[in-house]
Design a protein around this motif. Structure first.
Motif, PDB file in Angstrom:
ATOM      1  N   LEU B 289       0.890  -1.212   0.067  1.00 51.58           N
ATOM      2  CA  LEU B 289       0.473  -0.291   0.179  1.00 51.58           C
ATOM      3  C   LEU B 289       0.861   1.285   0.088  1.00 51.58           C
ATOM      4  CD1 LEU B 289      -2.151   1.715   0.228  1.00 51.58           C
ATOM      5  CD2 LEU B 289      -3.177   1.029   2.779  1.00 51.58           C
ATOM      6  N   LEU B 290       1.203   1.958   1.148  1.00 51.14           N
ATOM      7  CA  LEU B 290       2.433   2.202   1.612  1.00 51.14           C
ATOM      8  C   LEU B 290       3.238   2.178  -0.699  1.00 51.14           C
ATOM      9  CD1 LEU B 290       4.672   3.379   5.144  1.00 51.14           C
ATOM     10  CD2 LEU B 290       3.065   4.567   3.026  1.00 51.14           C
ATOM     11  N   ASP B 291       4.096   1.647  -0.629  1.00 49.93           N
ATOM     12  CA  ASP B 291       4.866   1.603  -2.648  1.00 49.93           C
ATOM     13  C   ASP B 291       4.140   2.534  -3.269  1.00 49.93           C
ATOM     14  OD1 ASP B 291       7.496  -0.482  -1.588  1.00 49.93           O
ATOM     15  OD2 ASP B 291       5.448  -1.488  -0.840  1.00 49.93           O
ATOM     16  N   VAL B 292       2.892   1.952  -3.039  1.00 52.07           N
ATOM     17  CA  VAL B 292       1.526   2.178  -4.097  1.00 52.07           C
ATOM     18  C   VAL B 292       1.637   3.950  -4.158  1.00 52.07           C
ATOM     19  CG1 VAL B 292      -0.651   2.020  -5.477  1.00 52.07           C
ATOM     20  CG2 VAL B 292       0.487   0.269  -5.241  1.00 52.07           C
ATOM     21  N   MET B 293       1.269   4.424  -3.009  1.00 54.54           N
ATOM     22  CA  MET B 293       0.445   5.117  -2.286  1.00 54.54           C
ATOM     23  C   MET B 293       1.691   6.098  -3.143  1.00 54.54           C
ATOM     24  SD  MET B 293      -1.211   5.250   0.684  1.00 54.54           S
ATOM     25  CE  MET B 293      -1.467   7.054   1.202  1.00 54.54           C
ATOM     26  N   HIS B 294       3.370   6.291  -2.546  1.00 47.60           N
ATOM     27  CA  HIS B 294       4.358   6.464  -2.718  1.00 47.60           C
ATOM     28  C   HIS B 294       4.892   7.318  -4.044  1.00 47.60           C
ATOM     29  CE1 HIS B 294       6.266   8.749   0.484  1.00 47.60           C
ATOM     30  NE2 HIS B 294       6.385   7.291   1.673  1.00 47.60           N
ATOM     31  N   THR B 295       3.858   5.642  -4.935  1.00 46.92           N
ATOM     32  CA  THR B 295       4.879   5.737  -6.275  1.00 46.92           C
ATOM     33  C   THR B 295       3.660   6.771  -7.029  1.00 46.92           C
ATOM     34  OG1 THR B 295       5.462   3.834  -6.679  1.00 46.92           O
ATOM     35  CG2 THR B 295       4.745   4.113  -8.444  1.00 46.92           C
ATOM     36  N   ILE B 296       2.103   7.091  -6.352  1.00 54.17           N
ATOM     37  CA  ILE B 296       1.477   7.461  -7.415  1.00 54.17           C
ATOM     38  C   ILE B 296       2.082   9.451  -7.300  1.00 54.17           C
ATOM     39  CG2 ILE B 296      -0.855   8.562  -7.334  1.00 54.17           C
ATOM     40  CD1 ILE B 296      -1.138   5.204  -7.414  1.00 54.17           C
ATOM     41  N   HIS B 297       2.453   8.962  -5.526  1.00 51.17           N
ATOM     42  CA  HIS B 297       2.297  10.386  -4.641  1.00 51.17           C
ATOM     43  C   HIS B 297       3.853  11.429  -5.619  1.00 51.17           C
ATOM     44  CE1 HIS B 297       2.516  13.448  -1.633  1.00 51.17           C
ATOM     45  NE2 HIS B 297       3.888  13.231  -1.567  1.00 51.17           N
ATOM     46  N   GLN B 298       4.743  10.089  -6.148  1.00 52.81           N
ATOM     47  CA  GLN B 298       6.059  11.175  -6.615  1.00 52.81           C
ATOM     48  C   GLN B 298       5.969  11.522  -7.810  1.00 52.81           C
ATOM     49  OE1 GLN B 298       8.815  10.109  -3.119  1.00 52.81           O
ATOM     50  NE2 GLN B 298       9.616   9.567  -5.044  1.00 52.81           N
ATOM     51  N   PHE B 299       5.461  10.145  -8.743  1.00 48.78           N
ATOM     52  CA  PHE B 299       5.314  10.062 -10.028  1.00 48.78           C
ATOM     53  C   PHE B 299       4.319  10.628 -11.020  1.00 48.78           C
ATOM     54  CE2 PHE B 299       8.876   7.141  -8.284  1.00 48.78           C
ATOM     55  CZ  PHE B 299       9.816   7.693  -7.862  1.00 48.78           C
ATOM     56  N   TYR B 300       3.358  10.625 -10.117  1.00 46.14           N
ATOM     57  CA  TYR B 300       1.752  11.079 -11.191  1.00 46.14           C
ATOM     58  C   TYR B 300       1.756  11.971 -10.727  1.00 46.14           C
ATOM     59  CZ  TYR B 300       1.710   7.471 -14.457  1.00 46.14           C
ATOM     60  OH  TYR B 300       1.968   6.469 -15.468  1.00 46.14           O
ATOM     61  N   CYS B 301       0.310  11.966  -9.061  1.00 46.50           N
ATOM     62  CA  CYS B 301       0.147  13.554  -8.686  1.00 46.50           C
ATOM     63  C   CYS B 301      -0.168  13.351  -7.471  1.00 46.50           C
ATOM     64  CB  CYS B 301      -1.375  13.567  -9.641  1.00 46.50           C
ATOM     65  SG  CYS B 301      -2.542  12.028  -9.270  1.00 46.50           S
ATOM     66  N   PRO B 302      -0.042  14.282  -6.746  1.00 49.67           N
ATOM     67  CA  PRO B 302      -0.608  14.495  -5.510  1.00 49.67           C
ATOM     68  C   PRO B 302      -2.231  13.091  -4.710  1.00 49.67           C
ATOM     69  CG  PRO B 302       0.138  16.916  -5.945  1.00 49.67           C
ATOM     70  CD  PRO B 302      -0.225  15.758  -7.039  1.00 49.67           C
ATOM     71  N   LEU B 303      -1.419  12.971  -3.946  1.00 54.19           N
ATOM     72  CA  LEU B 303      -2.623  11.898  -3.812  1.00 54.19           C
ATOM     73  C   LEU B 303      -4.247  12.566  -3.426  1.00 54.19           C
ATOM     74  CD1 LEU B 303      -0.844   9.720  -1.605  1.00 54.19           C
ATOM     75  CD2 LEU B 303      -1.177   9.163  -3.465  1.00 54.19           C
ATOM     76  N   PRO B 304      -5.164  12.073  -4.073  1.00 56.11           N
ATOM     77  CA  PRO B 304      -6.572  12.670  -3.322  1.00 56.11           C
ATOM     78  C   PRO B 304      -7.067  13.073  -2.351  1.00 56.11           C
ATOM     79  CG  PRO B 304      -6.803  10.883  -4.790  1.00 56.11           C
ATOM     80  CD  PRO B 304      -5.244  11.368  -5.104  1.00 56.11           C
ATOM     81  N   GLU B 305      -7.936  13.164  -1.739  1.00 56.66           N
ATOM     82  CA  GLU B 305      -8.055  13.308  -0.357  1.00 56.66           C
ATOM     83  C   GLU B 305      -8.741  12.193  -0.165  1.00 56.66           C
ATOM     84  OE1 GLU B 305      -7.485  15.789   2.491  1.00 56.66           O
ATOM     85  OE2 GLU B 305      -6.763  17.073   1.152  1.00 56.66           O
ATOM     86  N   ASP B 306     -10.101  11.783  -0.892  1.00 50.14           N
ATOM     87  CA  ASP B 306     -10.728  11.255  -0.951  1.00 50.14           C
ATOM     88  C   ASP B 306     -10.612   9.701  -1.210  1.00 50.14           C
ATOM     89  OD1 ASP B 306     -13.228  10.133  -0.166  1.00 50.14           O
ATOM     90  OD2 ASP B 306     -13.236   9.647  -2.570  1.00 50.14           O
ATOM     91  N   LEU B 307     -10.372   9.046  -0.463  1.00 50.20           N
ATOM     92  CA  LEU B 307     -10.288   7.844  -0.636  1.00 50.20           C
ATOM     93  C   LEU B 307     -10.512   6.857  -1.755  1.00 50.20           C
ATOM     94  CD1 LEU B 307      -8.510   4.355   0.487  1.00 50.20           C
ATOM     95  CD2 LEU B 307     -10.392   4.015   1.308  1.00 50.20           C
TER      96      LEU B 307
END
Lengths: 679, 679
Positions: B289-307
């Protein structure tokens, strides 16, 4: 000398004796970043008050890590007529002492990291081999924890993190761990009957270790010594050793001693700062405010909320500081040194009229070559900072009668520069005065303007186009200070804005008043170490005082009387003579020291005299009130050689005069101190 | 293969083709820290809802840096009957592209750094040679800036950071720089008449460079090409080149092309993630989960607020994910694997009944030796994660009729594990369901208790001593969840607390209601990139969609039909059959997709069937409502071989039943999922 965790213990003695024998010390720090908030230009607004600047630096810079600390000790060898130097380059990292000690977080700024990387900085030395450290509170906490654990172990409760309501009885072993625990019991029973002395159990989880401790403690209350061992790879396993009662005690004693030594090791690099502090030696730095703040923050105590408290703590930790950037920006150097960045300053003091000092690196130390730049290694930066100080100090000696080629760090000639830290980019307050109230320039010509966030500088130029030359100091997206060239236009500007909808103009005085009201509304709530490992502002002067000798009532250390040159002091036109000060009717009240009752009348206000030193020679006596300009150091000096007689200075002086006047406006009411642009 | 900034460009093709040819990919990330807020046990409360857990991880983990990314590609060679692997170990660092690009800050947690250091992690490779990257927004921003600068240069305004209201006229040169600028003009005039072609000016400040640009632009509008050059040591100087009109144009064209290439280089490592995403391949991770969150956050877009938005973005970036920790914690593996940490799992799947897969490292790649642990190097961790997946998948094949020794990543047998990410330490929700609503266990037996911060766990045991066995999940210093073993005692506990002063007890339902009300009061304000370089939550689905193909209306990518084994699916008792779900009367409404209108009825609720895959085979059709348990994948499978027939499983099954009951209480209303303790 490079100092890491590997050689720190062996080197500490060398460091301490180098500090003890030195005439003065130079320091420098490298950080993991500068600002976690606004960009640097917003962090260093040209019209910050010292209080604002301190608050901003504290808020936006202290979560970075000071990870390389440079120290260079300078000892003058009279016979050789040269300085013997000992440079140290410490790598510092807050390695957690154990799993209950604070797990510090720090911020890295990618531009800073990238910059250091481009200078060949070795991050592995920091992160893998950095010397650990504890501040005073942490040290106290850990010693208490260790004490507590010892007491609990003496009562047979096992390690404290595992205490649960059921720990006094037999351990409650969950079903899924019963097999595991039974196997352990079997092994221990075998150990008790066989000829082996030691049993190493396999690595297991913390929960399993808890169960083992509880079970063994319950089942085998005698004859065993049980200990958790950690491998290099951070795997933890339990070692069970068969012992008789005496050996058990001996082992426990050994363990305690080992713990004490580990705790001393954990205090680590802070001991170097303690040694520097204890020595009372002059500590020289270049643009050193952040270095000083970080040093106190990391190795002594969280920074106090209040600037005045910060000054007091600083004077306890570093009773004598000298900032070479401030020195270079002050008369007579101000006229000669156009760029006061360390690299440029170092180049300039190699040229006439300065003389490079004779320096010899002590045996066993790395010899730096200033021709081959190694800038931004803290040890090297500390070294050249010291060189700059010597060159500038010796230059001052050339004006004495008779001229002196060597000026010591204790000389009265350099005293005016003591304890004044350069303030980056503040237009009209050149330094933070650590030993008294700060300069209070009049800012009657300054307006505080708020506007829509789309506005750019050009919109402000447009808005004020009728008022001649202006100077803009941005505060944030929607506000800025605008300095007019004529004070009498301020009210006109405010009046014309009365009906404006998109922007708003206030006088500087109104702005400051509003700020103070906001502050009073908010109040100040002390915070402490967060459980989350961020260092929270938490200023416990009492507990801190006990450990490092800081005491509100005994705030100022007396500085040993200046040696040599007493007959050669000269008044200096310091370039800050046109300052407006709080008027003598007392708009700014003297703050009374709560214990001794003597006024903190350390006065930076000078007209033509030296920058006065802040330390009242007699702490029990009352210092002169601020309006009294006739202090002994300032005007009673003999051998008055006005700086104007120095030809190098004289030629430029005329230029300077011109520069200080605004090109087109009438006489400015305040003259602006020229702050160089390079950080 | 180690990939840094040095060899990234040369390696990118190799990486992309490895991804393209692979059957599946395994990934792993190493971070500079885990939690910048509460300690890990508070971050991962046992009774978090998926929304709460996501919010906490987003808030407290995303400011750390993912600085090592491991990728291992697995391609099955039918002839050799073995996997050919290509492991990559990328070092990643957000080197600022230029001085106007965001200066990212990130947090380091000393325990994490120290841990990696103890594992031999090379920080210099990250900080000195890390591959840069940009997320989608940053890339767009930089391309726009570059475009703007080009337009301005075409209009002869110089570099954009230097535009001031006066830039259209002759530069206003302050008095103190006039000498300097005049010297420059002299040099340029000499250049125009002598035989030299190029003039390198000395390094100077940004302000001086601005003056030079403006002056030269004004005085010599033709015949010169002026450019700022940066040395390795980050010193900037201006280069003036004598050119005719044609060469000037050519040089400007070259400069533009160079800028474009630099911009592509700046996108850097994000291109690897784009390639993985574009491939649509199964991506395997361990506790990812953390790997996926970090990957999206760093390389795609800031994480959305909503799950829910996060789930949608994730499914666009990684259309097929499989978490080996979740797989190992699920039937039939749950019974066989006691410790699901990666290191332990890797050991266990080497033993019977598992079989180690045949693996060969592709030529030119570093061959890992699993006997010699190199754990916590991301490339190695990705590699063994892939091995664990293969062993577990192949084990599932042994239950097919006829048994299969090789199960492909596309097999229906592994599909039930797709897109369900392990949720650390949540007692009753084992996974985050990316393709539909999450499990909603009943928490009628749970109380929310607030109390003075002095309280310890033992005080809670004391307080609830009359209610039998309890389970405490700390929230913070002053609150915790307390799970009772009997639901009917909940109201009694609440009633008895009515007149208590020091503590307060609420039911879980009351707690959740309060939380929701707080949230509604606060509202949600979208934030964006701060000027201060911290990445602010800022979810621009539209702009993001345009660049990487993410689109709300076309949310789900269709997964290619499973190959092989279609005849061999078997229903699995998944161990989560006793869950309470939102009741069929519709307390939880189906969320309708805003475009196609089909219900998001991806259903994790199963009784004895497979964990159902979330992807409706026909996106236009309507999926079965949640109360419909008879989905085709679950019950229509042929060759039903109940897991109970596997002896290894059977023996433990009995134990399991016992375990799930609270030791002394009556039948629990919900059975607790066993979450291993190792992170």
């Amino acid at each position: 000398m490079e100092v890491t965790r590997q050689n720190f213990k062996d080197t500490l003695k060398t460091v301490c004796s180098a500090v003890e024998e030195a005439d003065f010390l130079a320091i420098d720090g490298e950080f993991s970043g500068i600002s976690d908030g606004p960009n640097v230009s917003a962090l260093t607004n040209g019209l910050d008050t010292p209080e604002q600047r301190y608050a901003k630096l504290k808020k936006h810079s202290m979560d970075f890590l000071l990870f390389q600390f440079g120290l260079c000790t300078f000892k003058y060898d009279q016979e050789k007529s040269k300085y013997i130097i000992k440079p140290f380059n410490f790598y510092v990292f807050p390695k957690p002492f154990n799993r209950t000690s604070p797990d510090l977080k720090f911020i890295c700024q990618s531009s800073s990291i990238d910059f250091l990387a481009s200078q060949g900085f070795d991050f592995n030395k920091v992160f893998c081999n950095g010397i650990p450290y504890l501040n005073q509170d942490e040290e106290v906490q850990l010693r208490e924890q260790s004490e507590e654990r010892r007491n609990q172990q003496a009562n047979g409760v096992g390690t404290p993190s595992f205490i649960s309501p059921s720990s006094k009885g037999p351990a409650h072993v969950p079903e899924e761990h019963k097999d595991f625990i039974n196997r352990v019991i079997g092994k221990v029973e075998a150990l008790l009957t066989n000829s082996e002395k030691t049993l190493d159990l396999e690595p297991c989880t913390g929960f399993q270790r808890k169960l083992i401790y509880q079970t063994l403690n319950w089942k085998f209350s005698k004859g065993l010594h049980v200990e958790t061992v950690e491998t290099e790879k951070k795997e933890r396993y339990i070692q069970v050793i068969k012992v008789d009662d005496e050996e058990r005690k001996r082992r426990e004693q050994q363990k305690r001693e080992r713990e004490q030594e580990e705790l001393n090791d954990a205090v680590g690099f802070s001991r170097v700062i303690h040694a520097i502090s204890k020595s009372g030696k002059l500590v020289v730095g270049h643009n050193m405010l952040l270095d000083v703040m970080h040093t106190i923050h990391q190795f002594y105590c969280p920074l106090p909320e209040d600037l005045q408290d910060f000054k007091e703590v600083t004077m306890c930790v570093f009773p004598r500081l000298l900032d070479t950037k401030l020195m270079a920006s002050t008369q007579p150097f101000k006229e000669m040194i156009t760029n006061t960045s360390l690299a440029e300053l170092e180049k300039q003091v190699k040229e006439a009229p300065f003389k490079s000092p004779q320096v010899e690196t002590a045996e066993g130390f790395h010899s730096y070559d200033t021709a081959q730049e190694q800038l931004h290694e803290a040890g090297y930066d500390a070294y050249i900072t010291g060189l700059c100080f010597i060159s500038m100090a010796n230059y001052l000696g050339s004006f004495l009668t008779p001229p002196k080629a060597y000026i010591s760090a204790h000389s009265k000639v350099v005293e005016p520069f003591f304890n004044k830290l350069f303030l980056m980019r503040i237009i009209d307050i050149p330094y933070l005065n650590l030993t008294g109230p700060d300069l209070q320039p009049k800012r009657d010509h300054v307006l505080f303007v708020t506007f829509p966030k789309e506005w750019k500088t050009s919109d402000l130029y447009q808005l004020f186009s009728a008022f001649g030359n202006i100077q803009v100091s941005w505060l944030d997206d929607t506000s800025a200070f605008v300095s007019l060239s004529q004070t009498d236009q301020v009210q006109i500007a405010v009046n014309t804005s009365r009906y404006a909808e998109s922007y708003r103009i206030q006088t500087y005085a109104e702005y400051i008043k509003g700020k103070q009201q906001d502050k009073e509304k908010l109040g100040q709530t002390p915070k402490s170490w967060g459980e989350d490992g961020w260092l929270k502002p938490h200023y416990t002067s009492a507990s801190t005082a006990a450990t490092f000798g800081y005491h509100k009532g005994l705030r100022k250390r007396s500085i040993s009387p200046a040696e040599g040159e007493q007959g050669g002091d000269a008044p200096i036109t310091d370039g800050w003579s046109q300052y407006s000060f709080p008027d003598a009717t007392g708009s700014k009240k003297m703050k009374l020291d709560d214990k001794s009752g003597h006024a903190e009348a350390i006065e930076s206000k000078t007209s033509e005299g030296w920058l006065k030193t802040g330390d009242a020679p007699d702490p029990a006596g009352s210092s002169p009130p601020p309006e009294d300009e006739g202090s002994p150091e300032g005007n009673d000096a003999e051998g008055t050689v006005p700086w104007q007689q120095a030809p190098a200075v004289h030629g430029r002086k005329g230029q300077k005069k011109k520069k200080q006047q605004k090109p087109k406006g009438p006489e400015p009411t305040t003259s602006l101190f020229e702050v160089p642009e390079v950080w």
